[in-house]
Write a protein that holds these residues in place. Sequence first.
Motif, mmCIF file in Angstrom:
data_model
loop_
_atom_site.group_PDB
_atom_site.id
_atom_site.type_symbol
_atom_site.label_atom_id
_atom_site.label_comp_id
_atom_site.label_asym_id
_atom_site.label_seq_id
_atom_site.Cartn_x
_atom_site.Cartn_y
_atom_site.Cartn_z
ATOM 1 N N UNK A 266 15.365 40.503 41.748
ATOM 2 C CA UNK A 266 14.379 39.853 42.610
ATOM 3 C C UNK A 266 13.210 39.306 41.800
ATOM 4 N N UNK A 267 12.864 39.989 40.730
ATOM 5 C CA UNK A 267 11.753 39.542 39.896
ATOM 6 C C UNK A 267 12.065 38.223 39.198
ATOM 7 N N UNK A 268 13.352 37.907 39.114
ATOM 8 C CA UNK A 268 13.756 36.672 38.443
ATOM 9 C C UNK A 268 13.798 35.473 39.387
ATOM 10 N N UNK A 269 13.336 35.675 40.617
ATOM 11 C CA UNK A 269 13.284 34.529 41.515
ATOM 12 C C UNK A 269 13.554 34.833 42.957
ATOM 13 N N UNK A 270 13.901 36.068 43.281
ATOM 14 C CA UNK A 270 14.161 36.423 44.665
ATOM 15 C C UNK A 270 12.907 36.883 45.387
ATOM 16 N N UNK A 271 13.092 37.408 46.577
ATOM 17 C CA UNK A 271 11.986 37.933 47.372
ATOM 18 C C UNK A 271 11.738 39.377 46.983
ATOM 19 N N UNK A 272 10.577 39.671 46.407
ATOM 20 C CA UNK A 272 10.286 41.027 45.984
ATOM 21 C C UNK A 272 9.848 41.860 47.186
ATOM 22 N N UNK A 273 10.081 43.164 47.150
ATOM 23 C CA UNK A 273 9.614 44.037 48.223
ATOM 24 C C UNK A 273 8.114 44.288 48.093
ATOM 25 N N UNK A 274 7.573 45.043 49.023
ATOM 26 C CA UNK A 274 6.167 45.444 48.962
ATOM 27 C C UNK A 274 6.019 46.877 48.481
ATOM 28 N N UNK A 275 7.087 47.658 48.578
ATOM 29 C CA UNK A 275 7.165 48.996 47.991
ATOM 30 C C UNK A 275 8.586 49.186 47.484
ATOM 31 N N UNK A 276 8.722 49.922 46.364
ATOM 32 C CA UNK A 276 10.046 50.122 45.801
ATOM 33 C C UNK A 276 10.141 51.522 45.187
ATOM 34 N N UNK A 277 11.243 52.212 45.457
ATOM 35 C CA UNK A 277 11.510 53.501 44.835
ATOM 36 C C UNK A 277 11.857 53.257 43.365
ATOM 37 N N UNK B 95 5.033 46.457 43.908
ATOM 38 C CA UNK B 95 5.235 45.348 42.974
ATOM 39 C C UNK B 95 3.987 44.493 42.813
ATOM 40 N N UNK B 96 3.758 44.053 41.599
ATOM 41 C CA UNK B 96 2.582 43.237 41.315
ATOM 42 C C UNK B 96 2.606 41.925 42.097
ATOM 43 N N UNK B 97 3.796 41.414 42.412
ATOM 44 C CA UNK B 97 3.913 40.149 43.124
ATOM 45 C C UNK B 97 3.716 40.275 44.632
ATOM 46 N N UNK B 98 3.652 41.503 45.142
ATOM 47 C CA UNK B 98 3.453 41.671 46.583
ATOM 48 C C UNK B 98 2.119 41.075 47.011
#
Length: 435
Positions: free
Chosen positions: A94-105, A317-320
């Motif tokens: 996802x970091x390479x272009x997808x939709x990142x989450x707002x929280x991740x385990x 995630x920083x992108x959230x």
Amino acid sequence: MINRRIALAGLTAVAIGLTGCAGMGGTTDSGADAPATDADGVTTIDFWSNHPGSSKDLELELIAAFEAENPDIKVKLTDAGKNYEEVAQKFNAALSGGQVPDLVVASDVTWFNFALNDQLAPLDDLLEQVGAEPADYVPNLYDEYIFDGSHFAVPYARSTPLFYYNKDMWQAAGLPDRGPATWEEWNTDFAPKLAAANPDVTPLVIPDGSLYMDWYFQGMIWSMGGAYSKDYTMTMSSPESVKAGEFLQSQFEQGYFKAVKEATAPFVSGQGAAMLESTGSLNGVSQDGKVNVGTAFLPSPDGVPGCPTGGAGIGIPAKSEKKEAAAKFLAFLTNAENTITFSQATGYMPVRTSAKEMPEAQAYFEENPNFKTAVDQLEFTQKQDAGRVYVSGGGMRIGAALDKISQGADVASTFKQIDEEQQAMIDSDIKPKLK
């Protein structure tokens, strides 16, 4: 276990041979997909989880309770993989272009590289902003997520190794109802007596190198003065580390240890008098009822940490673009009351200091003294070595080396090779990015 990176979490009576951490595939929504804020002013955040400890239903219950208290926030629960490794792979994609989450385990061996590459947000200010009381997190768990002066995750599904023993076999061998104080006491007293009293039983079973022997051996190597690494320098070829490796090898040569794909099955079937396994295995072993189970700290001299922690935390995630809403949910999910609920349902550790003193926790400890052993051991744990958890594939590489020495390979040369391989990766992949 079906994969090395399956979470070390609660066994259940239904699936006694698995470390109940697998997700179930697909996606489960609590609230439909939505933009950051819909027409009614509701913010939807996406939580990626593998549902550690078969906790999917519980996570949904906690989400519903959070939404009832925070009607302006909806939480979408996404099945991000059946284990921690799959979650990390999906997040990396996802970091390479997808939709990142707002929280991740993120597990003990995956969070660091995301933090190192600025892909997780520092949480200290965010947690203070939403009143999360970060000082209440168990320090030995929370401070494992420090990098460059900031925390990049909070503890969620956390566990430690634990020494399990069969009380009936202990009694038959004339041993006291406790674990060995040190590995030397195990080698000179406990193991020989167990072998003599139970000639068809292995004194101790341990997961093999493909299933976290490197995690369990980490405490052993510390207890003997060695380490996988010191800061960002590999030290497996130090005299102390080699001595610990030779001790481990001697246990296999004497028949005191046996490495297996999954330690719980031979233990509950009476083929092993003791085992090293995750605290998360306690629920299933106790519920199975086939063994009169005792638990103890991992052997180590007084004052010397002999036990690491493990499991997973949750990062933002920083992108959230919805960090504040995500932080509010993160604080709720891991507050004292909810960490007790999660802990008792899964076998993971309570991650809040205050939780241990709450009446419901005290009552549970009284009913389940073996679980209290696991919680009490937290005080004597130590942050894991960078050589295992910060180097990509470090644990798997060390585990493969331990398998080799368990089968007779020379310890000094095997450990030296690991030092050389891992130091090269630290020097090229990690050190240039350190601030």
